[in-house]
Design an enzyme around this catalytic site. Structure first.
Site, PDB file in Angstrom:
ATOM      1  N   ARG A 164      30.061  43.665  41.635  1.00 16.75           N
ATOM      2  CA  ARG A 164      30.473  43.386  40.246  1.00 16.75           C
ATOM      3  C   ARG A 164      31.411  42.179  40.189  1.00 16.75           C
ATOM      4  NH1 ARG A 164      28.100  45.641  35.510  1.00 16.75           N
ATOM      5  NH2 ARG A 164      30.116  45.469  34.498  1.00 16.75           N
TER       6      ARG A 164
ATOM      7  N   ARG B 243      27.926  34.682  37.083  1.00 10.81           N
ATOM      8  CA  ARG B 243      27.860  34.400  35.641  1.00 10.81           C
ATOM      9  C   ARG B 243      28.819  33.270  35.259  1.00 10.81           C
ATOM     10  NH1 ARG B 243      27.897  40.783  33.913  1.00 10.81           N
ATOM     11  NH2 ARG B 243      25.641  41.164  33.937  1.00 10.81           N
TER      12      ARG B 243
ATOM     13  N   HIS C 252      21.985  41.445  36.711  1.00 10.23           N
ATOM     14  CA  HIS C 252      22.505  42.787  36.422  1.00 10.23           C
ATOM     15  C   HIS C 252      23.047  43.393  37.702  1.00 10.23           C
ATOM     16  CE1 HIS C 252      22.692  47.002  35.184  1.00 10.23           C
ATOM     17  NE2 HIS C 252      22.188  47.265  36.388  1.00 10.23           N
TER      18      HIS C 252
ATOM     19  N   THR D  59      30.796  40.453  31.963  1.00  4.48           N
ATOM     20  CA  THR D  59      29.561  40.504  31.152  1.00  4.48           C
ATOM     21  C   THR D  59      29.414  39.253  30.289  1.00  4.48           C
ATOM     22  OG1 THR D  59      29.762  42.916  31.072  1.00  4.48           O
ATOM     23  CG2 THR D  59      28.324  41.871  29.429  1.00  4.48           C
TER      24      THR D  59
ATOM     25  N   ASN E  90      22.743  36.361  30.748  1.00  3.87           N
ATOM     26  CA  ASN E  90      23.766  36.311  31.807  1.00  3.87           C
ATOM     27  C   ASN E  90      23.194  36.503  33.219  1.00  3.87           C
ATOM     28  OD1 ASN E  90      23.404  39.053  31.775  1.00  3.87           O
ATOM     29  ND2 ASN E  90      25.415  39.562  30.948  1.00  3.87           N
TER      30      ASN E  90
ATOM     31  N   LYS F  16      17.712  38.818  36.490  1.00  2.88           N
ATOM     32  CA  LYS F  16      17.044  38.999  35.200  1.00  2.88           C
ATOM     33  C   LYS F  16      16.021  37.886  34.956  1.00  2.88           C
ATOM     34  CE  LYS F  16      21.012  41.323  33.022  1.00  2.88           C
ATOM     35  NZ  LYS F  16      21.934  41.313  31.866  1.00  2.88           N
TER      36      LYS F  16
ATOM     37  N   GLU G  67      20.290  53.995  39.181  1.00  2.00           N
ATOM     38  CA  GLU G  67      19.429  52.822  39.044  1.00  2.00           C
ATOM     39  C   GLU G  67      18.560  52.624  40.289  1.00  2.00           C
ATOM     40  OE1 GLU G  67      22.155  49.703  37.837  1.00  2.00           O
ATOM     41  OE2 GLU G  67      22.409  50.612  35.854  1.00  2.00           O
TER      42      GLU G  67
ATOM     43  N   PHE H 107      22.650  44.703  19.901  1.00  2.00           N
ATOM     44  CA  PHE H 107      21.902  43.837  20.817  1.00  2.00           C
ATOM     45  C   PHE H 107      20.795  44.578  21.575  1.00  2.00           C
ATOM     46  CE2 PHE H 107      25.653  45.456  23.092  1.00  2.00           C
ATOM     47  CZ  PHE H 107      25.083  45.977  24.258  1.00  2.00           C
TER      48      PHE H 107
HETATM   49  P1  DAT Z   1      26.839  44.431  32.227  1.00  4.93           P
HETATM   50  O1  DAT Z   1      25.480  43.793  32.337  1.00  4.93           O
HETATM   51  O2  DAT Z   1      27.936  43.499  32.669  1.00  4.93           O
HETATM   52  O3  DAT Z   1      26.916  45.773  32.888  1.00  4.93           O
HETATM   53  P2  DAT Z   1      26.744  45.864  29.679  1.00  4.93           P
HETATM   54  O4  DAT Z   1      26.266  47.043  30.469  1.00  4.93           O
HETATM   55  O5  DAT Z   1      27.888  46.065  28.760  1.00  4.93           O
HETATM   56  O6  DAT Z   1      27.122  44.657  30.659  1.00  4.93           O
HETATM   57  O7  DAT Z   1      25.560  45.283  28.821  1.00  4.93           O
HETATM   58  C1  DAT Z   1      24.259  45.190  29.388  1.00  4.93           C
HETATM   59  C2  DAT Z   1      23.646  43.880  28.987  1.00  4.93           C
HETATM   60  O8  DAT Z   1      23.439  43.849  27.585  1.00  4.93           O
HETATM   61  C3  DAT Z   1      24.515  42.650  29.286  1.00  4.93           C
HETATM   62  O9  DAT Z   1      24.397  42.213  30.613  1.00  4.93           O
HETATM   63  C4  DAT Z   1      23.961  41.670  28.304  1.00  4.93           C
HETATM   64  C5  DAT Z   1      23.615  42.526  27.101  1.00  4.93           C
HETATM   65  N1  DAT Z   1      24.724  42.534  26.138  1.00  4.93           N
HETATM   66  C6  DAT Z   1      25.858  43.264  26.194  1.00  4.93           C
HETATM   67  N2  DAT Z   1      26.668  43.010  25.156  1.00  4.93           N
HETATM   68  C7  DAT Z   1      26.019  42.079  24.422  1.00  4.93           C
HETATM   69  C8  DAT Z   1      26.325  41.379  23.225  1.00  4.93           C
HETATM   70  N3  DAT Z   1      27.460  41.588  22.561  1.00  4.93           N
HETATM   71  N4  DAT Z   1      25.416  40.472  22.770  1.00  4.93           N
HETATM   72  C9  DAT Z   1      24.257  40.250  23.417  1.00  4.93           C
HETATM   73  N5  DAT Z   1      23.915  40.870  24.558  1.00  4.93           N
HETATM   74  C10 DAT Z   1      24.775  41.771  25.061  1.00  4.93           C
HETATM   75 MG    MG Z   2      26.106  47.592  32.450  1.00  5.73          MG
END
Ligand code: DAT
Ligand code: MG
Length: 156
Positions: free
Chosen positions: A91, A108, A121, A97, A118, A15, A132, A63
């Site tokens: 993963r 992470r 991705h 996350t 974080n 990212k 994707e 978010f």
């Molecule tokens: P991941 O990236 O582990 O697949 P996700 O798909 O639930 O996680 O969310 C995508 C992205 O969105 C994550 O990497 C960071 C952001 N995100 C998720 N939950 C968040 C939150 N509560 N506050 C801020 N950013 C968030």
């Molecule tokens: Mg995700």
């Protein structure tokens, strides 16, 4: 674990924060050292439309707008990695996350502090990985070449 011993491709993206912090090489290196094969790699600036498609499942969440602004704010490095159980293994290497829950030793867990930054991705299922990969790469950007160390990674 589902899909045990299945050869898979998965999608990974460094990212904007990972790139800005000079962690791109470190992140790519972790997947290389694990024994995954790099199938595709490119640096791009994600357009808003692509970001909204990629993160479509999060539309409406608090978010979401910040996430779209962030992911389009500077270049990213998109990649495809292949190996046995690659989706699950990647993963695990990436970690939870929320960086406050990500285990030390994961990307992470080692390098991030907040969920919004974080740094990496990774696709969360085989279905998502395929989606994707198709979103980010054309077929001629994905390379087929022998993995010469294969006999030291896999039993036949
Ligand atoms: P991941 O990236 O582990 O697949 P996700 O798909 O639930 O996680 O969310 C995508 C992205 O969105 C994550 O990497 C960071 C952001 N995100 C998720 N939950 C968040 C939150 N509560 N506050 C801020 N950013 C968030
Ligand atoms: Mg995700």
């Amino acid at each position: 674990m589902a899909h045990e011993n299945e050869f898979q491709q998965t999608f990974v993206m460094v990212k904007p924060d990972g790139l800005q912090r000079g962690l791109a090489g470190e992140i790519i290196s972790r997947f290389e050292r694990k024994g995954l094969q790099l199938k595709a790699l490119k640096m791009i600036r994600i357009r808003r439309e692509l970001a909204e498609t990629h993160y479509g499942e999060h539309k409406g969440k608090p978010f979401y707008d910040g996430l779209i602004d962030f992911i389009t704010s500077a270049p990213v490095i998109a990649s495809i990695w292949e190996g046995e159980n690659a989706v699950h293994i990647v993963r695990k290497l990436v970690g939870a996350t929320r960086p406050d829950e990500a285990e030390p030793g994961s990307i992470r867990g080692d390098f991030a502090i907040t969920t919004g930054f974080n740094i990496v991705h990774a696709a969360d299922s085989e279905k998502t990985a395929k989606r994707e990969i198709n979103l980010f790469f054309k077929e001629d950007e994905i390379h087929d070449y022998p993995l010469t160390i294969k006999e030291w990674l896999y039993q036949d």
